[in-house]
Design an enzyme around this catalytic site. Sequence first.
Site, PDB file in Angstrom:
ATOM      1  N   SER A   1     -78.791  34.581 -43.318  1.00  0.00           N
ATOM      2  CA  SER A   1     -78.655  35.876 -44.009  1.00  0.00           C
ATOM      3  C   SER A   1     -78.477  35.596 -45.384  1.00  0.00           C
ATOM      4  O   SER A   1     -78.034  34.259 -45.864  1.00  0.00           O
ATOM      5  CB  SER A   1     -77.159  36.429 -42.838  1.00  0.00           C
ATOM      6  OG  SER A   1     -76.969  37.848 -43.887  1.00  0.00           O
TER       7      SER A   1
ATOM      8  N   GLY B   1     -77.104  40.928 -44.784  1.00  0.00           N
ATOM      9  CA  GLY B   1     -75.723  41.388 -44.192  1.00  0.00           C
ATOM     10  C   GLY B   1     -75.706  43.195 -44.705  1.00  0.00           C
ATOM     11  O   GLY B   1     -76.320  43.242 -45.909  1.00  0.00           O
TER      12      GLY B   1
ATOM     13  N   ILE C   1     -75.406  38.141 -55.732  1.00  0.00           N
ATOM     14  CA  ILE C   1     -75.989  39.029 -55.269  1.00  0.00           C
ATOM     15  C   ILE C   1     -75.172  40.474 -55.077  1.00  0.00           C
ATOM     16  O   ILE C   1     -75.430  41.877 -55.525  1.00  0.00           O
ATOM     17  CB  ILE C   1     -76.623  39.496 -54.008  1.00  0.00           C
ATOM     18  CG1 ILE C   1     -77.339  37.939 -54.295  1.00  0.00           C
ATOM     19  CG2 ILE C   1     -78.177  39.850 -53.879  1.00  0.00           C
ATOM     20  CD1 ILE C   1     -78.302  37.256 -55.067  1.00  0.00           C
TER      21      ILE C   1
ATOM     22  N   ASN D   1     -76.846  40.360 -39.546  1.00  0.00           N
ATOM     23  CA  ASN D   1     -75.618  40.316 -40.289  1.00  0.00           C
ATOM     24  C   ASN D   1     -74.738  41.147 -40.407  1.00  0.00           C
ATOM     25  O   ASN D   1     -75.715  42.482 -41.155  1.00  0.00           O
ATOM     26  CB  ASN D   1     -75.489  39.176 -41.474  1.00  0.00           C
ATOM     27  CG  ASN D   1     -74.643  38.943 -41.299  1.00  0.00           C
ATOM     28  OD1 ASN D   1     -74.202  39.190 -42.430  1.00  0.00           O
ATOM     29  ND2 ASN D   1     -74.621  37.571 -41.470  1.00  0.00           N
TER      30      ASN D   1
ATOM     31  N   ASN E   1     -70.033  38.710 -40.665  1.00  0.00           N
ATOM     32  CA  ASN E   1     -69.688  37.832 -41.691  1.00  0.00           C
ATOM     33  C   ASN E   1     -68.150  37.837 -42.199  1.00  0.00           C
ATOM     34  O   ASN E   1     -68.009  39.488 -42.513  1.00  0.00           O
ATOM     35  CB  ASN E   1     -70.765  38.639 -43.164  1.00  0.00           C
ATOM     36  CG  ASN E   1     -70.271  37.864 -44.412  1.00  0.00           C
ATOM     37  OD1 ASN E   1     -69.431  36.671 -44.553  1.00  0.00           O
ATOM     38  ND2 ASN E   1     -70.947  38.216 -45.439  1.00  0.00           N
TER      39      ASN E   1
ATOM     40  N   CYS F   1     -65.774  38.406 -46.579  1.00  0.00           N
ATOM     41  CA  CYS F   1     -64.913  39.560 -47.059  1.00  0.00           C
ATOM     42  C   CYS F   1     -63.875  40.328 -47.553  1.00  0.00           C
ATOM     43  O   CYS F   1     -63.354  39.773 -46.676  1.00  0.00           O
ATOM     44  CB  CYS F   1     -66.320  41.198 -46.406  1.00  0.00           C
ATOM     45  SG  CYS F   1     -67.953  40.027 -46.000  1.00  0.00           S
TER      46      CYS F   1
ATOM     47  N   ASN G   1     -70.849  29.256 -44.480  1.00  0.00           N
ATOM     48  CA  ASN G   1     -71.189  29.942 -45.152  1.00  0.00           C
ATOM     49  C   ASN G   1     -70.962  29.765 -46.642  1.00  0.00           C
ATOM     50  O   ASN G   1     -70.583  28.060 -46.422  1.00  0.00           O
ATOM     51  CB  ASN G   1     -70.342  31.311 -45.428  1.00  0.00           C
ATOM     52  CG  ASN G   1     -70.875  32.585 -45.529  1.00  0.00           C
ATOM     53  OD1 ASN G   1     -71.653  32.449 -46.396  1.00  0.00           O
ATOM     54  ND2 ASN G   1     -70.390  34.174 -45.276  1.00  0.00           N
TER      55      ASN G   1
ATOM     56  N   GLY H   1     -77.268  25.668 -50.649  1.00  0.00           N
ATOM     57  CA  GLY H   1     -78.287  24.576 -51.033  1.00  0.00           C
ATOM     58  C   GLY H   1     -77.407  23.128 -50.473  1.00  0.00           C
ATOM     59  O   GLY H   1     -76.352  22.423 -50.105  1.00  0.00           O
TER      60      GLY H   1
END
Lengths: 255, 301
Positions: free
Chosen positions: B18, B43, B68, B96, B123, B126, B188, B213
Amino acid sequence: MRFLEEKSEIINLIDLGKDYYQIVISAPEISKLARPGQFVNIKVTGSLFPLLRRPFSIWSAKENYIEVLCKEVGIGTKILREKKFGKISLIGPLGKPFPEPSPEDIVVLLGGGTGIAPLSFYAERITENKKIFFAGFKHLPSPYLLRRLEEVCETLIIATEDGSMGFKGLLSELIEKEFKNIESEYTKYFVCGPYPMLKVFEKILPEQRTFVSLEGIMACGFGICMGCAVKKKGENRYLRTCTDGTLFSLKDIEI
Amino acid sequence: MKLKIKDVEFKNPVLTASGTFGYGNELEDIIPVNELGGIVTKGISLKPRMGNPPPRLAETPCGLLNSIGLENIGLEKFVKEKWPEIKKIGPEIVVNIFGEKIEEYVEIAKTLEKEGIRCIELNLSCPNVEKGGLEFGRSERVVRNLVEKVRENFNGVIFVKLSPNFTDIVKISKAAEKGGADVLTLINTIMGMSIDAENMSFKIPRKVAGLSGPAIRPIALYIVYRVYQEVDIPIAGVGGINDIKSALEFHLAGSTLIQIGTALFIDPWIPFKIIKGIEEFLNKKNMEFKSIIGYLNKKRG
């Protein structure tokens, strides 16, 4: 959108003084597709460091190769410069091409630093219009760079911050001074360069006829990372520099 | 390499993660998207979200920080405009979703079920506005309650995506399993920061961002390994997978599915190289795909 990856080689690297250099990359497929305003995203090593590709405007695309104008600003551009002749991977061409001008347009190109590269490619491909190229540099640009600009434009006007050539001062100061001489209802301004320069041009150029090519911090270059956000004027949303641009009308975005 | 989770079949174990593959059809003309095992969308929230102001990214050694801000077009527009497009492209689509309240997750899940969507991913990294902005994924009780509520309203496959920030992710994973999750997506991004010393400023205006990464791969791999021992539901391993070897590492540690994220930004063709690479590995070792899942691990009890 159509792009591809070419595993390629740097076939020439020309040092242009100070932090500037030019690389010539063998890329027959990308070269065929490339249009002014588009860019390539280069992986400078085969390793995990640096992790991301580095975006560069295409300066020119001929036969089997493309040319890129680089400035050493960080680790990626340092490795690329030291690499000289070696293997790289590039993805491209990315971004939308600049639009074709109308026959009556007077094309004014305003480039600061490496921002001259996409504008020079644009000037090279426009043959029917009157073109005026204003280029701004910190120091005296290399004779090679000047010759390249002269080749694509009948009128070239230089500004240098140290006064070593042409107008002494910022390109934006020169344009504030020259604006009434170049402005007409047919004049279209194409701007590319550092952020502070764009901020000044935003104030002095007519937003309906000014087009700005942006550089953004981006991870992918092809529209999936959402990193290179640029605010849409008057709306609560962001555009993407990579796939919605890189060229935007000044009336559409907040700089 | 076909896999079945509940009644949903994934043609291979390789999914896109996602937030790293847009809504799913952006690269339709560039890569053979229908050959993917699945696509996890950006998402989706109940209302559209504008996302954070730039700069949103900062590169770190072998990693990428992103902020983002969960930019997305919102549920209504997703269902009306995106879903009709992406359901046509072929691979299984996992939508997602995230919210600020448990009821928002439930409402989105209900709507998606009505639209015929078979897989969702929650997800849980949050902020929960009803709990002072603490992440949902921090509390076992909240996670179990949230997953249970979504479960009551969604019959398809529920992925629960967790991050190792602040908590014992094994306990949280067990809570998600008890709540009725079908797959655990681990992990995540991990919270991180980057500073521009020369300019004495933060590289990302929000200061804190999510690290992804290869830099986080050993952490993700260890979490997959630990959670595999303690739960019975399949794991979708994610975190720094960028080549065939790293994909295999996750399967050997206990991942049934894998998700490719940041690596797509550098090489959008990488999932297909990984799919082919896993097949070649299995042929070389003369093994079935299922037998490499958790090969280096053991279920407890």
